[in-house]
Design a protein around this motif. Sequence first.
Motif, PDB file in Angstrom:
ATOM      1  N   ARG A  42       0.838  -1.206   0.000  1.00 44.68           N
ATOM      2  CA  ARG A  42       0.000   0.000   0.000  1.00 44.68           C
ATOM      3  C   ARG A  42       0.875   1.259   0.000  1.00 44.68           C
ATOM      4  O   ARG A  42       0.616   2.212  -0.745  1.00 44.68           O
ATOM      5  N   LEU A  43       1.914   1.252   0.817  1.00 47.93           N
ATOM      6  CA  LEU A  43       2.810   2.406   0.871  1.00 47.93           C
ATOM      7  C   LEU A  43       3.504   2.616  -0.471  1.00 47.93           C
ATOM      8  O   LEU A  43       3.624   3.752  -0.952  1.00 47.93           O
ATOM      9  N   ALA A  44       3.969   1.533  -1.086  1.00 49.13           N
ATOM     10  CA  ALA A  44       4.654   1.644  -2.382  1.00 49.13           C
ATOM     11  C   ALA A  44       3.710   2.181  -3.453  1.00 49.13           C
ATOM     12  O   ALA A  44       4.099   3.021  -4.280  1.00 49.13           O
ATOM     13  N   LEU A  45       2.456   1.719  -3.439  1.00 47.97           N
ATOM     14  CA  LEU A  45       1.492   2.191  -4.434  1.00 47.97           C
ATOM     15  C   LEU A  45       1.132   3.660  -4.193  1.00 47.97           C
ATOM     16  O   LEU A  45       0.941   4.425  -5.144  1.00 47.97           O
ATOM     17  N   GLY A  89       7.897  -0.711  -5.304  1.00 53.57           N
ATOM     18  CA  GLY A  89       7.454  -1.800  -4.443  1.00 53.57           C
ATOM     19  C   GLY A  89       8.172  -3.097  -4.757  1.00 53.57           C
ATOM     20  O   GLY A  89       8.781  -3.247  -5.826  1.00 53.57           O
ATOM     21  N   HIS A  90       8.116  -4.038  -3.826  1.00 56.09           N
ATOM     22  CA  HIS A  90       8.782  -5.330  -3.993  1.00 56.09           C
ATOM     23  C   HIS A  90       7.774  -6.441  -4.296  1.00 56.09           C
ATOM     24  O   HIS A  90       6.592  -6.329  -3.948  1.00 56.09           O
ATOM     25  N   CYS A  91       8.267  -7.469  -4.939  1.00 57.69           N
ATOM     26  CA  CYS A  91       7.442  -8.638  -5.261  1.00 57.69           C
ATOM     27  C   CYS A  91       7.344  -9.529  -4.020  1.00 57.69           C
ATOM     28  O   CYS A  91       7.765 -10.690  -4.032  1.00 57.69           O
ATOM     29  N   GLN A  92       6.822  -8.963  -2.953  1.00 60.38           N
ATOM     30  CA  GLN A  92       6.767  -9.670  -1.669  1.00 60.38           C
ATOM     31  C   GLN A  92       5.633 -10.686  -1.663  1.00 60.38           C
ATOM     32  O   GLN A  92       4.493 -10.360  -2.021  1.00 60.38           O
ATOM     33  N   GLY A 150       4.389  -5.682 -13.112  1.00 61.84           N
ATOM     34  CA  GLY A 150       5.575  -6.184 -13.798  1.00 61.84           C
ATOM     35  C   GLY A 150       6.837  -5.421 -13.461  1.00 61.84           C
ATOM     36  O   GLY A 150       7.929  -5.769 -13.924  1.00 61.84           O
ATOM     37  N   ALA A 151       6.700  -4.371 -12.637  1.00 60.44           N
ATOM     38  CA  ALA A 151       7.849  -3.536 -12.306  1.00 60.44           C
ATOM     39  C   ALA A 151       8.321  -3.707 -10.875  1.00 60.44           C
ATOM     40  O   ALA A 151       9.283  -3.033 -10.455  1.00 60.44           O
ATOM     41  N   CYS A 152       7.684  -4.595 -10.106  1.00 66.62           N
ATOM     42  CA  CYS A 152       8.077  -4.751  -8.702  1.00 66.62           C
ATOM     43  C   CYS A 152       9.504  -5.287  -8.596  1.00 66.62           C
ATOM     44  O   CYS A 152       9.977  -6.040  -9.456  1.00 66.62           O
ATOM     45  N   LYS A 153      10.185  -4.899  -7.534  1.00 60.84           N
ATOM     46  CA  LYS A 153      11.586  -5.254  -7.326  1.00 60.84           C
ATOM     47  C   LYS A 153      11.702  -6.653  -6.704  1.00 60.84           C
ATOM     48  O   LYS A 153      10.812  -7.109  -5.990  1.00 60.84           O
ATOM     49  N   PRO A 154      12.819  -7.337  -6.953  1.00 60.73           N
ATOM     50  CA  PRO A 154      12.987  -8.712  -6.458  1.00 60.73           C
ATOM     51  C   PRO A 154      12.896  -8.796  -4.929  1.00 60.73           C
ATOM     52  O   PRO A 154      13.274  -7.880  -4.210  1.00 60.73           O
ATOM     53  N   TRP A 155      12.372  -9.916  -4.486  1.00 58.94           N
ATOM     54  CA  TRP A 155      12.283 -10.224  -3.054  1.00 58.94           C
ATOM     55  C   TRP A 155      13.174 -11.428  -2.753  1.00 58.94           C
ATOM     56  O   TRP A 155      13.193 -12.367  -3.536  1.00 58.94           O
ATOM     57  N   PRO A 156      13.917 -11.445  -1.655  1.00 58.51           N
ATOM     58  CA  PRO A 156      14.002 -10.403  -0.621  1.00 58.51           C
ATOM     59  C   PRO A 156      14.783  -9.192  -1.113  1.00 58.51           C
ATOM     60  O   PRO A 156      15.611  -9.294  -2.012  1.00 58.51           O
ATOM     61  N   PRO A 157      14.544  -8.032  -0.492  1.00 62.20           N
ATOM     62  CA  PRO A 157      15.186  -6.804  -0.956  1.00 62.20           C
ATOM     63  C   PRO A 157      16.650  -6.720  -0.585  1.00 62.20           C
ATOM     64  O   PRO A 157      17.091  -7.319   0.394  1.00 62.20           O
ATOM     65  N   SER A 158      17.383  -5.950  -1.366  1.00 61.00           N
ATOM     66  CA  SER A 158      18.791  -5.708  -1.070  1.00 61.00           C
ATOM     67  C   SER A 158      18.913  -4.591  -0.033  1.00 61.00           C
ATOM     68  O   SER A 158      18.110  -3.657  -0.028  1.00 61.00           O
TER      69      SER A 158
END
Length: 366
Positions: free
Chosen positions: A216-219, A283-286, A346-354
Amino acid sequence: MIARLLLLTVALLSVSPVQAEHPLFASDVTLEVRLPIDFKELCRPREDAQCEFSPATLTYEDEAGAERSLAVEVKVRGGWRSLSRNCSVPLLWLRFDPDITNGTVFEGQSVLPLTTHCGKGLALSRRRSGAPRTSYEQYLLREFLGHRIYNELSEVSVRARLARIGYSEPGRLRRSVGYYAFFTEHFDSVAARTASVRLPRGSYDPEAIDAQAAARLALFHFMIGNTDWSIVRERNVVLLQNGDGRQFPVPYDLDMSGLVAADYAGPAPALPIDNVKQRYFLGHCQPGVDWEALFADFAEHKEAILDLPGEIPGMDRASWRLTRTYLKKFYGILESGDDRQEQILGACKPWPPSPVDHTSSLDQAG
């Protein structure tokens, strides 16, 4: 580590049931305030590590129209806007004596953040046309709008109260000039209101972060075009933890967003965009995110959010048009299956985050 866990356990056990909002944030009426300050004499924490609170007197008009005065202490808040080369009127901390606030609109407050209009060259001379309007003041009103939008989307958010503050030099009270500003809840008050506890910086845990709250925060940041934030690195984000041990991110400092569109703002330099008006999803692909439910929630609040610019006192027509158009473009993306897939899902960042992300190079900047 053991000592930190013990402190957190004590804090969690001491959390009271959800509390009602303090009087200051229970109303949307613009608060009329006078605050004599010599800004040139205020210590800037980014320029002097020994800054202390300075005494001042805050006068406000209560609901009955009577003037009330409180002895307060002020201190410049850190960050980019604390630097004298950037802001003539920096963001402030206001500290209250709780023993003298009973029965006032500031009852229950001890320390409050005050977001000012920043400005360049605060002029105290009167103008025939009345109170001066500046582009910086419109930036502030659009940042206030950003807080109101997130309040609409989540209870776990910082409440804000708009104020009209008459600044003057101490001893020269007849020479004053009024600008908009806004008070925001202290993070500890947000925690108390939401039956949670504020975590110390460096507490981020990818296994504990609430997936839906993080998405929600990322969106929201995608909606307002903000890249000056990071949950992982806790940049312009504070973490709250509830009794179940889940972490909830709360945003603050929204002035670098496309919604505000300040002339000094720029996107994080590590990103492939040129200006803050360009949206870039961070946002991340969590696992565990219900994206359809999240999109539906944002859609449900569409009309209320698009109405908010018209409810902000002092916002001129150009700001009203700019913010509504910008928010409508977000909803256009949300309502297009192809755009939503390309720019969000399709733009979410890989999980787990760096631990190193787009904000890593910003730490020294503000």
